[in-house]
Design a protein around this motif. Structure first.
Motif: not given
Length: 259
Positions: A223-229
Motif C-alpha cells: 500500500e505504501a508503494g514498496y518496490e524493493g526486493a
C-alpha cells in the motif's frame, strides 16, 4: 518480484565450515532468490585481499544474480572518540570501494551509539551519514540505515534521521524495533523502506510464521508503494538455517501470490 537472503541468515552454517560466501551464492541461485545480499563478515577477506575480491566478483557474476545490499558491521558512524570515528569512516570508505567493485546497489551502515541517547549523538551521526551518502551517490550506491541496534532503531529516531539526511534510505527490519513500538514502526516507517529484512523464527504446519503477521506487513508495504526486493533475514529457533531460508522464501512468495 525480487527476493533476497541476507547471508547473516546462514552465519551458523558458515561458522560450522559447511558453507562459505561462494556456497552462499550457489545456494541463493538454486533456491530461487534473485539477488545477493551478503553480510560483510562473509566478505571480510576482500577488505585487504584484492585477489579474493576478484574471486568474489567472478563468482557473483557466474551466479547470474545481481549484487544487492552489503550489510556492513563495524563501520558505524558514532564512536565515543574522534579517533574511533575516523577509523570507522575509513572502514566505510573501504566497504564502499568493495561495493562499487562488486556492483552492489546498496550498502548498509549503522548509526552506532550503544550507551548514548540519540540527542547526544545526533549531530555526529547526521554529519557522518551526509558524508558517506554524498560519496556513495557519486558512485551509484545507495546508503541505507537499518533499525538494527543502538538508539537509532526507534521509529521516532529513524524518521528524524531520514528527514535530516536527504538520500539516506531505510532497510526495514520487520522485528528489530524496541518492545512496544512495532505497531508504530510498521504504520509509520513502511513508506521509507528501500529493502526489507523479514525476520522468521519458526513455522507452523501450514508454513506460516505464527508469531508475526507478515501478510499484514507485506500488505502495508504494498500500500505504501514498496518496490524493493523482498529481503529475508531468517533466524530459526531450531537452528536449521537452510530450512528456514527455504521456508521463508516459500512463505513470502505465497503471500505475494508469486508461487
Amino acid at each position: 518480484m525480487r527476493y533476497s537472503l541476507c547471508s547473516y541468515s546462514l552465519h551458523k552454517t558458515v561458522d560450522a565450515g559447511q558453507m562459505d560466501v561462494f556456497g552462499y551464492f550457489r545456494f541463493c541461485k538454486e533456491a530461487g532468490f534473485t539477488q545477493l545480499d551478503p553480510w560483510n563478515k562473509h566478505l571480510e577477506a576482500a577488505y585487504d585481499d584484492g585477489d579474493f575480491l576478484e574471486a568474489v566478483k567472478v563468482a557473483a557474476a557466474e551466479s547470474g544474480l545481481p549484487m544487492g545490499c552489503i550489510a556492513v558491521d563495524g563501520a558505524h558512524i558514532y564512536e565515543p572518540t574522534v579517533e574511533g570515528r575516523e577509523l570507522n569512516r575509513a572502514r566505510r570508505y573501504r566497504w564502499l570501494e568493495i561495493a562499487v567493485a562488486l556492483g552492489a546497489e546498496q550498502l548498509r551502515i549503522d548509526a552506532g551509539g550503544r550507551n548514548e541517547s540519540f540527542d547526544e549523538i545526533f549531530d555526529i551521526v547526521v554529519e557522518g551519514y551526509k558524508d558517506i551518502v554524498a560519496r556513495a551517490q557519486a558512485l551509484g550506491v545507495e546508503i541505507v540505515i537499518e533499525n538494527h541496534w543502538g538508539p537509532s532503531n526507534h521509529p521516532d529516531t529513524i524518521q528524524r534521521l531520514l528527514a535530516a539526511v536527504p538520500g539516506l534510505g531505510l532497510l526495514f527490519d520487520s522485528y528489530n524495533w524496541p518492545k512496544g513500538t512495532h505497531e508504530q514502526a510498521w504504520r509509520e516507517c513502511v513508506k521509507y523502506a528501500r529493502l526489507t529484512h523479514f525476520k522468521t523464527f519458526r513455522f507452523d504446519e501450514q508454513g506460516n510464521e505464527p508469531d508475526w503477521n507478515l501478510p499484514r506487513l507485506i500488505g502495508m508495504l504494498q500500500e505504501a508503494g514498496y518496490e524493493g526486493a523482498w529481503g529475508i533475514e531468517s533466524t530459526p529457533n531450531d537452528g536449521d538455517e537452510i530450512g528456514a531460508a527455504l521456508k521463508s522464501l516459500a512463505l513470502l512468495k505465497r503471500i505475494l501470490g508469486d508461487e
